[in-house]
Design a protein around this motif. Structure first.
Motif, PDB file in Angstrom:
ATOM      1  N   THR A   1       2.691  36.547  50.040  1.00  0.00           N
ATOM      2  CA  THR A   1       2.872  35.419  50.959  1.00  0.00           C
ATOM      3  C   THR A   1       4.267  34.823  50.793  1.00  0.00           C
ATOM      4  O   THR A   1       4.633  34.370  49.711  1.00  0.00           O
ATOM      5  CB  THR A   1       1.814  34.321  50.717  1.00  0.00           C
ATOM      6  N   ARG A   2       5.029  34.832  51.858  1.00  0.00           N
ATOM      7  CA  ARG A   2       6.404  34.332  51.834  1.00  0.00           C
ATOM      8  C   ARG A   2       6.426  32.818  52.028  1.00  0.00           C
ATOM      9  O   ARG A   2       5.435  32.216  52.460  1.00  0.00           O
ATOM     10  CB  ARG A   2       7.212  35.002  52.958  1.00  0.00           C
ATOM     11  N   PRO A   3       7.552  32.175  51.739  1.00  0.00           N
ATOM     12  CA  PRO A   3       7.636  30.715  51.924  1.00  0.00           C
ATOM     13  C   PRO A   3       7.370  30.314  53.364  1.00  0.00           C
ATOM     14  O   PRO A   3       7.829  30.955  54.306  1.00  0.00           O
ATOM     15  CB  PRO A   3       9.083  30.397  51.519  1.00  0.00           C
ATOM     16  N   ASP A   4       6.601  29.248  53.534  1.00  0.00           N
ATOM     17  CA  ASP A   4       6.298  28.692  54.837  1.00  0.00           C
ATOM     18  C   ASP A   4       6.212  27.180  54.673  1.00  0.00           C
ATOM     19  O   ASP A   4       5.532  26.691  53.767  1.00  0.00           O
ATOM     20  CB  ASP A   4       4.969  29.251  55.359  1.00  0.00           C
ATOM     21  N   ARG A   5       6.886  26.447  55.545  1.00  0.00           N
ATOM     22  CA  ARG A   5       6.947  24.988  55.386  1.00  0.00           C
ATOM     23  C   ARG A   5       5.575  24.347  55.341  1.00  0.00           C
ATOM     24  O   ARG A   5       5.360  23.344  54.660  1.00  0.00           O
ATOM     25  CB  ARG A   5       7.769  24.382  56.524  1.00  0.00           C
ATOM     26  N   SER A   6       4.623  24.919  56.056  1.00  0.00           N
ATOM     27  CA  SER A   6       3.290  24.316  56.106  1.00  0.00           C
ATOM     28  C   SER A   6       2.524  24.480  54.797  1.00  0.00           C
ATOM     29  O   SER A   6       1.543  23.764  54.557  1.00  0.00           O
ATOM     30  CB  SER A   6       2.481  24.938  57.251  1.00  0.00           C
ATOM     31  N   HIS A   7       2.946  25.412  53.944  1.00  0.00           N
ATOM     32  CA  HIS A   7       2.214  25.656  52.705  1.00  0.00           C
ATOM     33  C   HIS A   7       2.468  24.597  51.635  1.00  0.00           C
ATOM     34  O   HIS A   7       1.603  24.356  50.793  1.00  0.00           O
ATOM     35  CB  HIS A   7       2.599  27.021  52.125  1.00  0.00           C
ATOM     36  N   PHE A   8       3.636  23.990  51.650  1.00  0.00           N
ATOM     37  CA  PHE A   8       4.020  23.142  50.525  1.00  0.00           C
ATOM     38  C   PHE A   8       3.270  21.808  50.479  1.00  0.00           C
ATOM     39  O   PHE A   8       2.862  21.378  49.395  1.00  0.00           O
ATOM     40  CB  PHE A   8       5.537  22.958  50.502  1.00  0.00           C
ATOM     41  N   PRO A   9       3.036  21.133  51.606  1.00  0.00           N
ATOM     42  CA  PRO A   9       2.202  19.919  51.518  1.00  0.00           C
ATOM     43  C   PRO A   9       0.800  20.218  51.005  1.00  0.00           C
ATOM     44  O   PRO A   9       0.238  19.449  50.219  1.00  0.00           O
ATOM     45  CB  PRO A   9       2.179  19.407  52.970  1.00  0.00           C
ATOM     46  N   ALA A  10       0.205  21.347  51.439  1.00  0.00           N
ATOM     47  CA  ALA A  10      -1.131  21.719  50.957  1.00  0.00           C
ATOM     48  C   ALA A  10      -1.084  22.034  49.466  1.00  0.00           C
ATOM     49  O   ALA A  10      -2.008  21.699  48.713  1.00  0.00           O
ATOM     50  CB  ALA A  10      -1.655  22.914  51.748  1.00  0.00           C
ATOM     51  N   ARG A  11      -0.004  22.690  49.021  1.00  0.00           N
ATOM     52  CA  ARG A  11       0.164  23.002  47.602  1.00  0.00           C
ATOM     53  C   ARG A  11       0.133  21.735  46.752  1.00  0.00           C
ATOM     54  O   ARG A  11      -0.357  21.724  45.620  1.00  0.00           O
ATOM     55  CB  ARG A  11       1.489  23.759  47.436  1.00  0.00           C
ATOM     56  N   ASN A  12       0.652  20.623  47.302  1.00  0.00           N
ATOM     57  CA  ASN A  12       0.764  19.390  46.522  1.00  0.00           C
ATOM     58  C   ASN A  12      -0.597  18.832  46.101  1.00  0.00           C
ATOM     59  O   ASN A  12      -0.703  18.155  45.086  1.00  0.00           O
ATOM     60  CB  ASN A  12       1.541  18.339  47.317  1.00  0.00           C
ATOM     61  N   ARG A  13      -1.641  19.093  46.885  1.00  0.00           N
ATOM     62  CA  ARG A  13      -2.972  18.590  46.491  1.00  0.00           C
ATOM     63  C   ARG A  13      -3.449  19.283  45.215  1.00  0.00           C
ATOM     64  O   ARG A  13      -4.206  18.697  44.416  1.00  0.00           O
ATOM     65  CB  ARG A  13      -3.980  18.790  47.626  1.00  0.00           C
ATOM     66  N   ILE A  14      -3.015  20.536  45.007  1.00  0.00           N
ATOM     67  CA  ILE A  14      -3.405  21.258  43.801  1.00  0.00           C
ATOM     68  C   ILE A  14      -2.689  20.669  42.586  1.00  0.00           C
ATOM     69  O   ILE A  14      -3.288  20.502  41.516  1.00  0.00           O
ATOM     70  CB  ILE A  14      -3.111  22.764  43.942  1.00  0.00           C
ATOM     71  N   ILE A  15      -1.412  20.341  42.750  1.00  0.00           N
ATOM     72  CA  ILE A  15      -0.659  19.713  41.658  1.00  0.00           C
ATOM     73  C   ILE A  15      -1.338  18.416  41.244  1.00  0.00           C
ATOM     74  O   ILE A  15      -1.559  18.150  40.057  1.00  0.00           O
ATOM     75  CB  ILE A  15       0.798  19.465  42.078  1.00  0.00           C
ATOM     76  N   ALA A  16      -1.691  17.587  42.228  1.00  0.00           N
ATOM     77  CA  ALA A  16      -2.360  16.322  41.927  1.00  0.00           C
ATOM     78  C   ALA A  16      -3.757  16.557  41.367  1.00  0.00           C
ATOM     79  O   ALA A  16      -4.204  15.851  40.457  1.00  0.00           O
ATOM     80  CB  ALA A  16      -2.433  15.455  43.182  1.00  0.00           C
ATOM     81  N   GLY A  17      -4.464  17.563  41.904  1.00  0.00           N
ATOM     82  CA  GLY A  17      -5.839  17.812  41.499  1.00  0.00           C
ATOM     83  C   GLY A  17      -5.976  18.361  40.095  1.00  0.00           C
ATOM     84  O   GLY A  17      -6.989  18.134  39.433  1.00  0.00           O
ATOM     85  N   LEU A  18      -4.972  19.078  39.617  1.00  0.00           N
ATOM     86  CA  LEU A  18      -5.024  19.673  38.283  1.00  0.00           C
ATOM     87  C   LEU A  18      -4.816  18.657  37.170  1.00  0.00           C
ATOM     88  O   LEU A  18      -5.054  18.964  35.999  1.00  0.00           O
ATOM     89  CB  LEU A  18      -3.936  20.749  38.146  1.00  0.00           C
TER      90      LEU A  18
END
Length: 381
Positions: free
Chosen positions: A208-225
């Motif tokens: 999976t290559r970089p996509d602007r839409s992926h990074f906001p969703a990724r942030n919930r994992i950072i907070a959730g961990l």
């Protein structure tokens, strides 16, 4: 076999992490859900007739076993929420990644929440003030045993990871790409260092290559961990504020580093402080406050939605005689840890309906068995 069906469900369009969690909660097994009729799927909160038709049409041509083995050709290492190794804190959030890919050094105690993890995020263009304080705080936290979680982006993320590694600490990078993609390319050395000393995670499959839409969703994992998120420097429109807002939604702590209002890079942090975030005033003060954060009960069982027959473990007797609790309510009692436990997690672990759980918790609070804390969290007395 459950992994087969988690992979298969991830192929159904229109069914994201939040809906998959609701489906899992409803059926207790993704295999059982896969075999459910349209009428049975209608019992899942939020699944309307249109989406149910799409699910039935989407799963019809799919063979879960074949899809699973094809998936393994490029994605050997991943967890699903049904796996005992899945990070326990992520199970508390409304949208845990259905497939969480990993690479690097796994620590099961960390996954169980027994090794505390702290998120450090901020702007991609930090000032010298932001860089200096990010490095100081990251090193100080690493030295006392905190794992540092960030997104391996330019700026604050990279400084936080690097400073942690330099002091011999443990760091986790959550990517908005596949775990085999290095983004930005300038972080190749950092990526390799994290693999050797920490862990790389992503909800996106290999390639999976970089996509602007992926990074906001990724942030919930950072907070959730993590139990707390530190925003080290952020202007008012910084993506790192998304992580902070997720943390607040998840009833996690948020801290921000103050600076002069004249510094554009600090305006987002100052706004967080205005809204109630804690202020980072120094390493000692921060470590003392983080030391008071609730930790997961080391003895609490891994979340399982197959609802096995409960095993009654001996528990310390509170001042009130909890033996008055009827046997059918023992699973609910076991679901409440001595440390604060989220209401949603209590519902899932007890296997009881939310209305019954709410009424029973209120009764127990009046009887002195438990106490309610902010954010719909409960703990035993």
């Amino acid at each position: 076999m459950e992994q087969h069906y988690w992979v298969a469900w991830s192929q159904i369009k229109g069914v994201g992490p939040s809906r998959l969690k609701k489906i899992w909660h409803c059926f207790g097994s993704m295999e059982r859900a896969w075999q459910a009729s349209g009428q049975e799927l209608g019992a899942v909160d939020g699944l309307g007739d249109k989406l149910i038709r799409l699910i039935l049409a989407g799963r019809s041509p799919l063979d879960p076993e074949r899809i699973y083995h094809e998936h393994l050709e490029k994605n050997l290492q991943f967890w699903t929420p049904a796996d005992p190794e899945y990070p326990k804190l992520l199970l508390e959030i409304p949208s845990p990644p259905p497939l969480l890919y990993y690479q690097g050094q796994v620590k099961l105690l960390e996954n169980q929440g027994q090794i505390p993890a702290i998120a450090m995020v901020g702007t991609r263009h930090p000032s010298e003030h932001g860089k200096r304080w990010t490095a100081r705080i990251s090193q100080a936290l690493a030295q006392v045993g905190f794992s540092i979680v960030s997104g391996m982006a330019q700026g604050v993320d990279g400084v936080a990871h690097s400073a942690c590694l330099k002091t011999g600490g443990r760091t986790i990078a959550v990517l908005g790409t596949g775990i085999d993609q290095i983004y930005p390319a300038s972080h190749r050395n950092l990526y390799n260092e994290i693999l050797a000393q920490g862990l790389i995670l992503s909800e996106y499959p290999a390639g999976t290559r970089p996509d602007r839409s992926h990074f906001p969703a990724r942030n919930r994992i950072i907070a959730g961990l993590t139990r707390a998120t530190l925003v080290m420097e952020a202007p008012s429109r910084s993506g790192s504020l998304i992580t902070a807002h997720y943390a607040m939604d998840f009833n996690r702590e948020v801290y921000a580093l103050p600076n002069s209002p004249e510094q554009q890079a600090a305006t987002g942090c100052l706004d967080l402080i205005r809204r109630g975030a804690g202020m980072i005033l120094g390493e000692t003060q921060l470590i003392e406050e983080l030391g008071g954060l609730p930790q997961l009960d080391a003895a609490s069982p891994q979340l399982s939605l197959s609802f096995p027959e409960p095993t009654v473990e001996p528990t310390p007797q509170p001042s009130t005689d909890f033996r008055q609790i009827s046997p059918e309510l023992l699973p609910l009692w076991q679901a409440i840890a001595p440390e604060p436990t989220a209401f949603d997690l209590i519902v899932v672990q007890s296997g009881m309906g939310a209305d019954q759980v709410s009424a029973t918790l209120l009764q127990w609070e009046l009887e002195g068995f438990i106490t309610q804390l902010p954010g719909m969290r409960y703990r035993r007395l």
